[in-house]
Design an enzyme around this catalytic site. Structure first.
Site, PDB file in Angstrom:
ATOM      1  N   ASP A  73       0.853  -1.173   0.000  1.00 31.76           N
ATOM      2  CA  ASP A  73       0.000   0.000   0.000  1.00 31.76           C
ATOM      3  C   ASP A  73       0.893   1.228   0.000  1.00 31.76           C
ATOM      4  OD1 ASP A  73      -2.785   1.093   0.518  1.00 31.76           O
ATOM      5  OD2 ASP A  73      -3.008  -0.969   1.239  1.00 31.76           O
TER       6      ASP A  73
ATOM      7  N   ASP B 157      -3.313   4.474  -2.104  1.00 28.08           N
ATOM      8  CA  ASP B 157      -4.427   4.753  -1.203  1.00 28.08           C
ATOM      9  C   ASP B 157      -5.030   6.139  -1.468  1.00 28.08           C
ATOM     10  OD1 ASP B 157      -5.883   4.120   1.341  1.00 28.08           O
ATOM     11  OD2 ASP B 157      -4.869   5.949   2.014  1.00 28.08           O
TER      12      ASP B 157
ATOM     13  N   GLU C 113      -6.710   3.748  -6.084  1.00 23.71           N
ATOM     14  CA  GLU C 113      -8.008   3.696  -5.412  1.00 23.71           C
ATOM     15  C   GLU C 113      -8.684   5.049  -5.610  1.00 23.71           C
ATOM     16  OE1 GLU C 113      -8.319   4.491  -1.314  1.00 23.71           O
ATOM     17  OE2 GLU C 113      -9.924   3.074  -0.970  1.00 23.71           O
TER      18      GLU C 113
ATOM     19  N   HIS D 163     -10.809  -4.461   2.432  1.00 20.18           N
ATOM     20  CA  HIS D 163     -10.882  -4.339   3.893  1.00 20.18           C
ATOM     21  C   HIS D 163     -11.803  -3.210   4.358  1.00 20.18           C
ATOM     22  CE1 HIS D 163      -7.965  -1.595   2.281  1.00 20.18           C
ATOM     23  NE2 HIS D 163      -8.077  -0.860   3.365  1.00 20.18           N
ATOM     24  N   ASP D 164     -12.466  -2.531   3.432  1.00 19.99           N
ATOM     25  CA  ASP D 164     -13.346  -1.413   3.798  1.00 19.99           C
ATOM     26  C   ASP D 164     -14.827  -1.723   3.614  1.00 19.99           C
ATOM     27  OD1 ASP D 164     -11.141   0.194   4.397  1.00 19.99           O
ATOM     28  OD2 ASP D 164     -11.008   0.981   2.352  1.00 19.99           O
TER      29      ASP D 164
HETATM   30  C1  NOJ Z   1      -8.645   3.906   2.058  1.00 21.43           C
HETATM   31  C2  NOJ Z   1      -8.253   2.675   2.838  1.00 21.43           C
HETATM   32  O1  NOJ Z   1      -8.648   1.537   2.121  1.00 21.43           O
HETATM   33  C3  NOJ Z   1      -8.925   2.789   4.177  1.00 21.43           C
HETATM   34  O2  NOJ Z   1      -8.837   1.587   4.916  1.00 21.43           O
HETATM   35  C4  NOJ Z   1      -8.300   3.935   4.915  1.00 21.43           C
HETATM   36  O3  NOJ Z   1      -8.982   4.139   6.131  1.00 21.43           O
HETATM   37  C5  NOJ Z   1      -8.391   5.236   4.099  1.00 21.43           C
HETATM   38  N1  NOJ Z   1      -8.064   5.052   2.724  1.00 21.43           N
HETATM   39  C6  NOJ Z   1      -7.463   6.273   4.659  1.00 21.43           C
HETATM   40  O4  NOJ Z   1      -6.130   5.946   4.424  1.00 21.43           O
END
Ligand code: NOJ
Length: 558
Positions: A98, A207, A256, A334-335
């Site tokens: 990441d 990210d 992302e 993971h989100d």
């Molecule tokens: C996206 C990430 O996938 C997430 O887990 C994170 O909290 C935010 N960006 C901030 O870095």
């Protein structure tokens, strides 16, 4: 287009904290990943993306970086990282990490200097971040510069008395946003990226990449997302990194950018883009939100699944990237909640719906990213108490739900359905006390369904979810599925997923029932030329009746 190593990549996302604990401290680590490379190789993976491994106070599980040049003590050392790269490469597995560019931790030395006017480096580092004076109200009192709302809920501004100013944080208050207009900061970031490239990483997942630029006029608005998301200038920053580092080093870059439009998508990841190679945009991930829920609103409200929305989203993005780039395939990361709980059925039809979801996704063209545990059908959490959750977002949002008038039980239900912790519980390797993840109590509770959902058991069962994944992933390679042609059939049907795939050696029909009741599906007239190749039920005929979550793959030779 020149053939790149990643054109037939099968990426596996390792949520490092939860994957495998080798040193018995309840936290996953780099050695733990090394120990499981054989497993990943057997699964058919040829690239891993590891969630942030950098030194961090872990306010947001490592997305709050304190030192980019150090590995978190929770996870190991830089030498462990080098050993991981070497061991993975020896198996033909590439390593992506990441890359967190939008913010640092408030404990990063840059921010420590920035917020302290007496610090010797204050002058240099203050401008690495984004500061603003408070607004003076009519009655003379001071208030926040704007009403912009953070992605984790609450204001984006945090006051620093020593400067009598506020800093901007679009995520948690421990994650101040960096100022990408500052050339020194950019240069420091580039040096850091180059340093990891020299260690041997093969690519990055960038990210929050669409947030790097802000509206520096700071107009007032609520929530104000348009002032810190997808502003045109962020492409300039990404192109600069692309030209100077990403492209010359032949890295695989996955950006992302939630909510990207079609035009933006090609700008990010079209064949001639200078920015990324692949894009993650999440459009199909929240096709079941209930817009009328005001107590636990937005993504937190679970409603009916809008299946046509999911299919249209896949069809749209496959078409956008057709011959112009590569589509990225994933159910979630993971989100978002676990896919079998989200779009499948994690009780009665657990195994059946997990396989159905695998059939429907993994025959589509594009580059797949399998999320750890998805391959055994790991589910959402089974928690009963608020204090079992760990995610920073959970606690701000819980307070918001209660303030909106939600009861504790309603708020807890929203968290159990939708929170990010659902997808962060320890990997279920076996049915031991801690699921074979660790020998001690893990940082976040193991789901007790590890007793019947685990790798060990599924490795031995020939038709398990795990073995279904192995079959599908190896089929992707044999049939060059990344470049297959897809045709969606009856796309507006709210109950069925029905596609025709033309691959290298065979043509396929994938048919699936996304509902928990039996439905009837009109089979295509040429089905007589096809034979049943895979099915998630015992029933092997060509009947038009599809039981709950039943899915079949038919095929014929080209
Ligand atoms: C996206 C990430 O996938 C997430 O887990 C994170 O909290 C935010 N960006 C901030 O870095």
């Amino acid at each position: 287009m020149e053939k790149k190593w990643w054109h037939d990549a099968i990426i596996y996302q390792v949520y490092l904290r939860s994957f495998n604990d080798s040193n018995h401290d309840g936290i996953g680590d780099l050695q733990g990943v090394i120990d499981r490379l054989d497993y990943l190789e057997r699964l058919g993976v040829n690239a891993i993306w590891i969630s942030p491994h950098y030194d961090s106070p872990m306010d947001d599980n490592g997305y709050d970086v304190r030192d980019f040049f150090k590995v978190s003590e929770d996870y190991g050392t830089v030498d462990d990282f080098k050993r991981l790269v070497k061991a993975a490469h020896a198996r033909g597995i590439k390593v992506l990490t990441d890359l967190v560019l939008n913010h640092t931790s408030d404990e990063h030395p840059w921010f420590q200097a920035a917020k302290d006017p007496t610090h010797k480096d204050h002058k240099r580092y203050k401008d690495y971040y984004i500061w603003h004076d408070g607004q003076i109200k009519a009655d003379g009192t001071k208030t926040l510069p704007t009403q912009w709302v953070s992605w984790f809920g609450g204001p984006v501004w945090q006051y620093v008395a020593a400067l009598d100013q506020y800093y901007l944080h679009i995520f948690s208050k421990k994650m101040p946003d960096l100022n990408w207009r500052n050339q020194n900061m950019k240069n420091d970031m580039k040096a850091m990226i180059q340093w990891w490239v020299e260690i041997g990483v093969d690519g990055f997942r960038v990210d929050a990449s669409n947030h790097l630029e802000k509206n520096w006029d700071f107009p007032d608005a609520k929530p104000g997302y348009e002032h810190f998301s997808s502003l045109p200038k962020h492409h300039e920053y990404l192109q600069e990194l692309g030209r100077e580092i990403f492209k010359p080093n032949d890295l695989l870059i996955i950006g992302e950018a939630g909510g990207a439009s079609k035009a933006e998508a090609l700008q990010y990841a079209g064949h001639d883009s200078e920015e990324f190679d692949l894009l993650i945009q999440f459009e199909h991930c929240w096709a079941d939100s209930d817009d009328n829920n005001v107590l636990t609103p937005g993504k937190w409200a679970k409603g009916m699944i809008d299946l046509p929305k999911i299919k249209h989203s896949f069809a749209k993005w496959i078409e956008v990237f057709d011959k112009k780039g590569y589509h990225t395939l994933y159910w979630h990361n993971h989100d978002q909640p676990r896919i079998v709980s989200h779009y499948g059925h994690d009780q009665t039809y657990h195994e059946k719906s997990a396989k159905m979801l695998a059939y429907t996704l993994y025959l589509l063209p594009g580059i797949p990213i399998v999320y750890y545990g998805e391959e055994i059908g790991m589910t959402n959490v089974d928690y009963t108490e608020l204090d079992q959750f760990r995610d920073v977002e959970v606690f701000t949002e819980y307070k918001n739900f209660i303030a909106n008038g939600a009861s504790h039980n309603m708020a807890l239900k929203a968290l159990k359905d939708r929170s990010r912790d659902n997808a962060r519980t320890p990997m279920q390797w076996d049915d031991d006390a801690y699921g074979g993840f660790s020998t001690v109590q893990p940082w976040i509770d193991v789901n007790q369904n590890k007793a019947w959902i685990n790798v060990k058991q599924q490795e031995h069962q020939t038709d398990s979810i795990l073995n279904t994944y192995k079959t599908l992933l190896s089929l992707r390679k044999e049939e060059d599925i990344p470049n297959a042609q897809v045709r969606f059939i009856d796309i507006d049907n709210p109950r069925t997923f029905f596609v025709h795939i033309k691959a290298k050696h065979h043509a396929y029909y994938v048919l699936a029932n996304f509902k928990s009741e039996t439905i009837s599906v009109a089979l295509p007239t040429d089905i007589k030329d096809y034979t049943l190749f895979l099915s998630n039920t015992e029933q092997l005929s060509k009947t038009e009746h599809f039981g709950a979550y039943e899915a079949r793959i038919y095929r014929k030779k080209n």
